[in-house]
Design an enzyme around this catalytic site. Structure first.
Site, PDB file in Angstrom:
ATOM      1  N   ASP A  65      -3.127   6.466  -4.193  1.00 56.30           N
ATOM      2  CA  ASP A  65      -1.862   6.892  -4.777  1.00 56.30           C
ATOM      3  C   ASP A  65      -1.103   7.781  -3.793  1.00 56.30           C
ATOM      4  O   ASP A  65      -1.587   8.863  -3.419  1.00 56.30           O
ATOM      5  CB  ASP A  65      -2.174   7.647  -6.068  1.00 56.30           C
ATOM      6  CG  ASP A  65      -0.916   8.010  -6.824  1.00 56.30           C
ATOM      7  OD1 ASP A  65      -0.276   7.102  -7.359  1.00 56.30           O
ATOM      8  OD2 ASP A  65      -0.560   9.195  -6.840  1.00 56.30           O
ATOM      9  N   THR A  98       5.924   6.192  -5.322  1.00 57.70           N
ATOM     10  CA  THR A  98       5.916   7.314  -4.380  1.00 57.70           C
ATOM     11  C   THR A  98       5.696   6.845  -2.955  1.00 57.70           C
ATOM     12  O   THR A  98       6.396   7.285  -2.047  1.00 57.70           O
ATOM     13  CB  THR A  98       4.817   8.319  -4.748  1.00 57.70           C
ATOM     14  OG1 THR A  98       3.608   7.609  -4.954  1.00 57.70           O
ATOM     15  CG2 THR A  98       5.164   9.056  -6.007  1.00 57.70           C
ATOM     16  N   THR A  99       4.735   5.943  -2.770  1.00 56.07           N
ATOM     17  CA  THR A  99       4.484   5.444  -1.421  1.00 56.07           C
ATOM     18  C   THR A  99       5.726   4.725  -0.915  1.00 56.07           C
ATOM     19  O   THR A  99       6.160   4.928   0.223  1.00 56.07           O
ATOM     20  CB  THR A  99       3.291   4.462  -1.422  1.00 56.07           C
ATOM     21  OG1 THR A  99       2.238   5.038  -2.183  1.00 56.07           O
ATOM     22  CG2 THR A  99       2.816   4.181  -0.032  1.00 56.07           C
ATOM     23  N   ASP A 394       0.671   6.352 -13.774  1.00 54.35           N
ATOM     24  CA  ASP A 394       1.711   5.522 -13.161  1.00 54.35           C
ATOM     25  C   ASP A 394       2.218   4.493 -14.161  1.00 54.35           C
ATOM     26  O   ASP A 394       3.424   4.267 -14.285  1.00 54.35           O
ATOM     27  CB  ASP A 394       1.164   4.784 -11.931  1.00 54.35           C
ATOM     28  CG  ASP A 394       1.011   5.718 -10.734  1.00 54.35           C
ATOM     29  OD1 ASP A 394       1.327   6.908 -10.870  1.00 54.35           O
ATOM     30  OD2 ASP A 394       0.576   5.244  -9.664  1.00 54.35           O
TER      31      ASP A 394
HETATM   32  P1  ADP Z   1       3.848   3.044  -4.884  1.00 52.35           P
HETATM   33  O1  ADP Z   1       3.260   4.408  -4.756  1.00 52.35           O
HETATM   34  O2  ADP Z   1       5.098   2.917  -4.096  1.00 52.35           O
HETATM   35  O3  ADP Z   1       3.984   2.589  -6.286  1.00 52.35           O
HETATM   36  P2  ADP Z   1       1.750   1.097  -4.689  1.00 52.35           P
HETATM   37  O4  ADP Z   1       0.536   1.227  -3.859  1.00 52.35           O
HETATM   38  O5  ADP Z   1       1.599   1.221  -6.153  1.00 52.35           O
HETATM   39  O6  ADP Z   1       2.812   2.097  -4.140  1.00 52.35           O
HETATM   40  O7  ADP Z   1       2.364  -0.319  -4.347  1.00 52.35           O
HETATM   41  C1  ADP Z   1       3.555  -0.759  -4.931  1.00 52.35           C
HETATM   42  C2  ADP Z   1       3.988  -2.053  -4.308  1.00 52.35           C
HETATM   43  O8  ADP Z   1       3.026  -3.082  -4.532  1.00 52.35           O
HETATM   44  C3  ADP Z   1       5.282  -2.524  -4.930  1.00 52.35           C
HETATM   45  O9  ADP Z   1       6.142  -2.981  -3.934  1.00 52.35           O
HETATM   46  C4  ADP Z   1       4.816  -3.643  -5.833  1.00 52.35           C
HETATM   47  O10 ADP Z   1       5.818  -4.604  -6.058  1.00 52.35           O
HETATM   48  C5  ADP Z   1       3.671  -4.212  -5.054  1.00 52.35           C
HETATM   49  N1  ADP Z   1       2.756  -4.988  -5.888  1.00 52.35           N
HETATM   50  C6  ADP Z   1       2.122  -4.593  -7.013  1.00 52.35           C
HETATM   51  N2  ADP Z   1       1.357  -5.593  -7.512  1.00 52.35           N
HETATM   52  C7  ADP Z   1       1.518  -6.638  -6.688  1.00 52.35           C
HETATM   53  C8  ADP Z   1       0.992  -7.976  -6.640  1.00 52.35           C
HETATM   54  N3  ADP Z   1       0.142  -8.413  -7.561  1.00 52.35           N
HETATM   55  N4  ADP Z   1       1.377  -8.762  -5.626  1.00 52.35           N
HETATM   56  C9  ADP Z   1       2.215  -8.326  -4.674  1.00 52.35           C
HETATM   57  N5  ADP Z   1       2.736  -7.080  -4.652  1.00 52.35           N
HETATM   58  C10 ADP Z   1       2.406  -6.251  -5.637  1.00 52.35           C
HETATM   59 MG    MG Z   2       2.545   2.178  -7.688  1.00 48.25          MG
END
Ligand code: ADP
Ligand code: MG
Length: 543
Positions: A65, A98-99, A394
């Site tokens: 996270d 956040t990322t 989240d």
């Molecule tokens: P953040 O802290 O930004 O939420 P995450 O590690 O949760 O970072 O990653 C979010 C990203 O992963 C988003 O761009 C989301 O669309 C993408 N994502 C989530 N699930 C999937 C999936 N099954 N396939 C492809 N991308 C995904």
């Molecule tokens: Mg996320």
């Protein structure tokens, strides 16, 4: 020039006044910000890696996270702190992304660096970025789809997208259902629209069992036991008193130098203390309570009297739990027992102690305010329940954000590609040097699909080239990176759904911090104000 480049960069604000100016100042800030963004970039998406953060005491946190990693990372440089700040804001505002926000900020600064090298003035870049940020959010809003609160299946997709990669895959489905049900429960339909108070959803973790044993409880769960073995463990139609002072005789009242010369005096003293404690319990009894939650301690003798009166008591309840109990049961938190009245009591259909994972927990169910719920998270180890809690948090954030804005977009980099494409069209209508900045902004947004492709082991350049081409074509709108299969796919079919506001907020705050950093052309190390005086080296220099 030699002088300039020989100048030591100010990385840590410490001893003496150091100063870095102009392009050097910018270069350092950009370098630091990029490094922070780089550190979290590999965690992006479901196939993102985890980070292990070990603090000075050897405590370990394993997380995927962004906000958590940044919060735990011990960053010193002010530019790095600015990035940590936006991650926090993002987390507070929308609970996810956040990322994304930090990675976008890093990419924007990387592109800005190239523009600066080409001799474009920072104020032009700032202006272009600002136009681009506004336009990008406008585009996102236009391409977003509608969602209604009744669309439970879609809300579940949103919860799952927020959680993927953060908890055990097999449990995501059940956790997503729990999250959606919890939100449905607390959602209030008012004249102004749907109001969701996320504070009404309590998260409680208990190690043991597995993630799929997590459950939604209609009420409040307190991670404490009923304090005395003789107290009832199951109270129906509970009348609940909330007390935030100790059910003890204050030490100062008894510790004072008392010299007792004969046993009678001692007995009298003990009797007096007992009478005072009995009096306290009588106040509770008189008010009609059969359950007491106390924020402080409860003396053994008071426990005994409470048990005799058939009153169940829980001690050392967290302040935040006291507040939740007040909201849920309608009780008023009392400090002086003398003030306790029937009207101050709260109500719940059932209060009972249950053994969860070997520990006793108190369940307060069927509260007066039916809107308070608890998600009890189970999992094999501390790290698992901690990470699951972050995932659930989240998901609560994203589902709430989706309901509030009523709009959703597809993830997997698809929305970023769509925005980038339309932003390039917009750039040509602006022209001039700003056009270059807007195009750089568009390039920067592509960092999201690129990073996702990298986590999937795909070639990032080929991926972007193909995505660009296909987004131009019809049916290209939802095309993104299928990280599990390592190819491009329609994200609406894969049900990778996110609330619009997670994206607009990430773009807005990423752009904002990039802008802030670009505006700085002078870093002056000041002395800490709290120290009062300047540092020793400083004073010797100026004496
Ligand atoms: P953040 O802290 O930004 O939420 P995450 O590690 O949760 O970072 O990653 C979010 C990203 O992963 C988003 O761009 C989301 O669309 C993408 N994502 C989530 N699930 C999937 C999936 N099954 N396939 C492809 N991308 C995904
Ligand atoms: Mg996320």
């Amino acid at each position: 020039m030699v002088q300039e480049t020989n100048q030591k960069p100010v990385i840590f604000l410490s001893e003496g006044t150091k100063r870095t100016r102009g392009r050097d100042a910018q270069a350092i800030n950009i370098l630091v910000a990029k490094a922070v963004a780089e550190a979290v970039k590999t965690t992006l998406g479901p196939k993102g890696m985890d980070k292990m953060i070990v603090d000075e005491l050897g405590d370990v946190i394993i997380s995927n996270d962004g906000a958590t990693i940044l919060e735990e990372m011990d960053v010193e440089h002010p530019a790095a702190k600015m990035l940590v700040e936006i991650a926090k804001t993002q987390d507070e505002e929308v609970g996810d992304g956040t990322t994304t926000a930090v990675v976008i900020a890093g990419a924007l600064l990387e592109r800005a660096e190239k523009l600066l090298d080409d001799g474009i003035h920072p104020s032009v870049i700032v202006k272009g970025y600002r136009l681009a940020s506004r336009k990008a959010r406008e585009i996102a809003t236009q391409v977003a789809d509608k969602i209604s609160i009744d669309d439970k299946a879609m809300l579940k997709n949103i919860a799952m997208t927020a959680m993927t990669g953060k908890s055990g895959a097999e449990a995501e489905e059940s956790l997503a259902t729990i999250v959606v049900n919890a939100i449905m429960q607390v959602a209030e339909h008012t004249k102004e629209g749907i109001v969701i108070d996320k504070d009404m959803i309590k998260l409680e973790k208990k190690e043991g069992a597995t993630l799929s044993d997590s459950q939604l409880i209609n009420g409040i769960v307190i991670d404490k036991e009923i304090v005395h073995a003789d107290m009832p463990k199951r109270i129906e139609r509970a009348k609940i008193a909330l007390v935030d002072s100790a059910l003890e005789i204050k030490e100062t009242e008894t510790d004072a130098e008392i010299s007792i010369s004969d046993p009678e005096q001692l007995q009298a003293f003990i009797d007096k203390e007992e009478a005072m404690l009995k009096d306290m319990v009588d106040q509770i009894k008189k008010a009609g309570a059969n359950v007491v939650f106390c924020q402080k301690g409860i003396d053994d003798i008071a426990q005994h009297f409470l048990a005799k009166a058939g009153i169940a008591a829980v001690r050392r309840v967290k302040k935040s739990d006291m507040e939740k109990l007040a909201k849920a049961t309608g009780a008023r938190i009392i400090t002086r027992l003398k003030d306790l009245n029937k009207e101050d009591l709260g109500f719940a259909k059932l209060v009972q102690e249950k053994k969860i994972g070997g520990d006793a927990m108190v369940f307060v169910e069927g509260c007066r305010n039916p809107k308070s719920v608890t998600i009890l998270i189970r999992g094999g180890s501390e790290h698992i329940v901690d990470e699951a809690e972050r995932a659930v948090n989240d998901a609560i954030g994203t589902v709430t954000a989706a309901i509030k804005s009523g709009k959703i977009v597809t993830g997997g980099g698809s929305i970023e590609m769509e925005i980038a494409m339309k932003l390039r069209d917009y750039a040509t209508t602006i022209g001039g040097r700003e056009q270059l900045a807007i195009e750089s902004f568009a390039d920067a947004l592509e960092v999201i699909p690129r990073a996702l492709a990298e986590t999937a082991g795909m070639d990032p350049i080929d991926t972007i080239v193909e995505l660009r081409a296909k987004h131009r074509g019809k049916d290209g709108k939802y095309l993104g990176v299928d990280v599990y299969r390592g190819k491009l796919a329609d994200m609406s079919k894969l049900k990778v759904i996110e609330p619009l506001t997670v994206k607009t907020q990430a773009i807005a705050s990423g752009a904002e911090v990039a802008e802030m950093i670009l505006r700085i052309d002078d870093i002056i190390a000041g002395s800490a104000k709290s120290k009062g005086k300047g540092s020793p080296s400083e004073s010797s220099e100026f004496e």
